[in-house]
Design a protein around this motif. Structure first.
Motif, short mmCIF file in Angstrom:
data_model
loop_
_atom_site.label_atom_id
_atom_site.label_comp_id
_atom_site.label_asym_id
_atom_site.label_seq_id
_atom_site.Cartn_x
_atom_site.Cartn_y
_atom_site.Cartn_z
N ASN A 2 0.81 -1.23 -0.24
CA ASN A 2 0.36 -0.01 0.11
C ASN A 2 0.98 1.54 0.10
O ASN A 2 1.87 1.49 0.34
N ALA A 3 0.19 2.24 -0.44
CA ALA A 3 1.35 3.15 -0.56
C ALA A 3 1.40 4.26 0.30
O ALA A 3 2.50 4.99 1.09
N LEU A 4 0.23 4.17 0.98
CA LEU A 4 0.26 4.87 2.55
C LEU A 4 1.52 4.57 3.26
O LEU A 4 2.41 5.02 4.21
N ILE A 5 1.63 2.55 2.91
CA ILE A 5 2.19 2.57 4.44
C ILE A 5 3.70 2.19 3.31
O ILE A 5 4.47 2.44 4.08
N GLU A 6 4.36 2.46 2.67
CA GLU A 6 5.73 2.65 2.48
C GLU A 6 6.02 3.60 2.05
O GLU A 6 7.12 4.49 2.33
N GLY A 7 5.04 4.83 2.71
CA GLY A 7 5.73 6.32 2.53
C GLY A 7 5.48 6.27 4.24
O GLY A 7 7.00 7.52 4.27
N LEU A 8 5.27 5.38 5.19
CA LEU A 8 5.55 5.62 6.52
C LEU A 8 7.57 4.83 6.66
O LEU A 8 7.89 4.85 7.36
N ARG A 9 7.65 4.16 5.45
CA ARG A 9 8.83 2.86 5.78
C ARG A 9 10.30 3.83 5.85
O ARG A 9 10.44 4.90 5.71
N HIS A 10 10.24 3.86 7.07
CA HIS A 10 12.09 3.53 7.63
C HIS A 10 11.64 5.47 8.82
O HIS A 10 12.31 6.00 8.70
N ARG A 11 10.61 5.86 8.81
CA ARG A 11 10.45 7.40 9.02
C ARG A 11 9.22 7.08 10.56
O ARG A 11 9.24 6.59 10.84
N LEU A 12 9.27 9.12 11.44
CA LEU A 12 8.70 8.86 12.00
C LEU A 12 7.25 9.21 11.92
O LEU A 12 6.94 10.27 11.39
N VAL A 13 6.04 8.36 13.01
CA VAL A 13 5.31 8.77 13.20
C VAL A 13 5.12 9.82 14.56
O VAL A 13 5.40 9.10 15.89
N VAL A 14 4.61 10.58 15.13
CA VAL A 14 4.52 11.24 16.45
C VAL A 14 2.79 11.06 16.34
O VAL A 14 2.51 11.55 15.75
N SER A 15 2.66 10.87 18.05
CA SER A 15 1.54 10.14 18.69
C SER A 15 1.49 11.45 19.42
O SER A 15 1.96 12.42 20.13
N CYS A 16 0.42 12.24 19.04
CA CYS A 16 0.22 13.46 19.17
C CYS A 16 -1.52 13.47 20.72
O CYS A 16 -2.66 13.49 19.77
N GLN A 17 -0.99 13.13 21.62
CA GLN A 17 -2.07 12.23 22.73
C GLN A 17 -2.23 13.80 23.82
O GLN A 17 -0.98 13.84 24.24
N ALA A 18 -2.44 13.74 24.49
CA ALA A 18 -3.15 14.33 25.78
C ALA A 18 -3.99 13.54 26.41
O ALA A 18 -5.00 12.99 26.26
N TYR A 19 -3.59 13.46 27.85
CA TYR A 19 -4.49 12.63 29.04
C TYR A 19 -5.92 13.89 29.80
O TYR A 19 -5.27 15.08 29.52
N PRO A 20 -6.90 13.05 29.75
CA PRO A 20 -8.50 14.20 30.02
C PRO A 20 -7.41 14.85 31.69
O PRO A 20 -6.91 14.20 32.72
N GLY A 21 -8.31 15.50 32.05
CA GLY A 21 -8.35 16.47 32.23
C GLY A 21 -6.49 17.42 32.74
O GLY A 21 -6.30 18.70 33.30
#
Length: 232
Positions: A2-21
């Motif tokens: 899949n082209a989307l998966i190929e675009g992530l190869r050896h790359r960084l994904v940043v998780s943008c999350q904050a906890y409640p409160g």
């Protein structure tokens, strides 16, 4: 591939999350954090919650891995098919869900859930796993990506101070789908080590997007260090 998966190869994904409160726990704040991560070179974003997913999808032109944390049971990461479908409809390109062997609240198997997401939404699926056996089973069940997200966060696994690079390596050697290293990756050096261990992509969250924890690291280190007389 899949082209989307190929675009992530050896790359960084940043998780943008904050906890409640927390002060940053708003969809608009997470949208801005995701935009900042994109400017810094992130190849993808991971986000939690339908409002956050929709807000980020409308602003950031990167592959978006979405999830919905809900409930107090062991399985709380996108725990049911309805959660998964909602995540996809909110705009996630990839639906992240619990990929462990534990029973899901709606009684469906992992394979049934993955097949339904594929059929009904066309979204990809990332299985968040905690062991080698779970990762192998998730790949066999149809997961498009397998992550080490839950290693150390289930009752039957041990939490290490850093990422479980051994699990990354063993999974990469055992499955035919991309392995995503995620969990306690706190330094650029650890991210590079994860790639060398065989990770297709690396997800980093806390060390980039959670200032409360980062501040705590510095404050704790300074509190444990002997002070020197200030120079006048």
């Amino acid at each position: 591939m899949n082209a989307l998966i190929e675009g992530l190869r050896h790359r960084l994904v940043v998780s943008c999350q904050a906890y409640p409160g927390e002060p940053m726990r708003t969809p608009d704040t997470m949208r801005r954090v995701a935009l900042a991560a994109a400017q810094g070179g992130a190849a993808g974003i991971r986000a939690q919650g339908l409002a956050d997913i929709a807000s980020i999808r409308g602003a950031v032109d990167l592959p978006l891995i979405g999830l919905w944390k809900d409930g107090d049971d062991d399985v709380f990461i996108t725990p049911t098919l309805e959660h998964a479908l909602s995540v996809a409809r909110a705009g996630a390109h990839v639906v992240a869900l619990d990929g462990t062997a534990r029973p899901r609240p709606d009684g469906r198997s992992l394979g049934e859930t993955i097949a339904a997401v594929h059929q009904l939404t066309g979204a990809l699926v990332m299985a968040d796993c905690s062991t080698l056996a779970e990762g192998i089973a998730a790949a066999a069940a149809g997961a498009d990506l397998v992550g080490t997200t839950l290693a150390g966060y289930t009752a039957y696994t041990t939490k290490q101070p850093g990422p479980d690079l051994d699990l990354v390596a063993r999974l990469a050697a055992a499955v035919d789908v991309p392995v995503v290293a995620e969990g306690r990756i706190h330094t650029p050096a650890q991210a590079a080590q994860a790639l060398r261990a065989g990770a297709w992509a690396v997800v980093v969250g806390t060390a980039i997007t959670h200032p409360t924890t980062i501040t705590g690291w510095f404050a704790s280190a300074m509190a444990g260090s002997p002070s020197r007389p200030a120079r006048l």
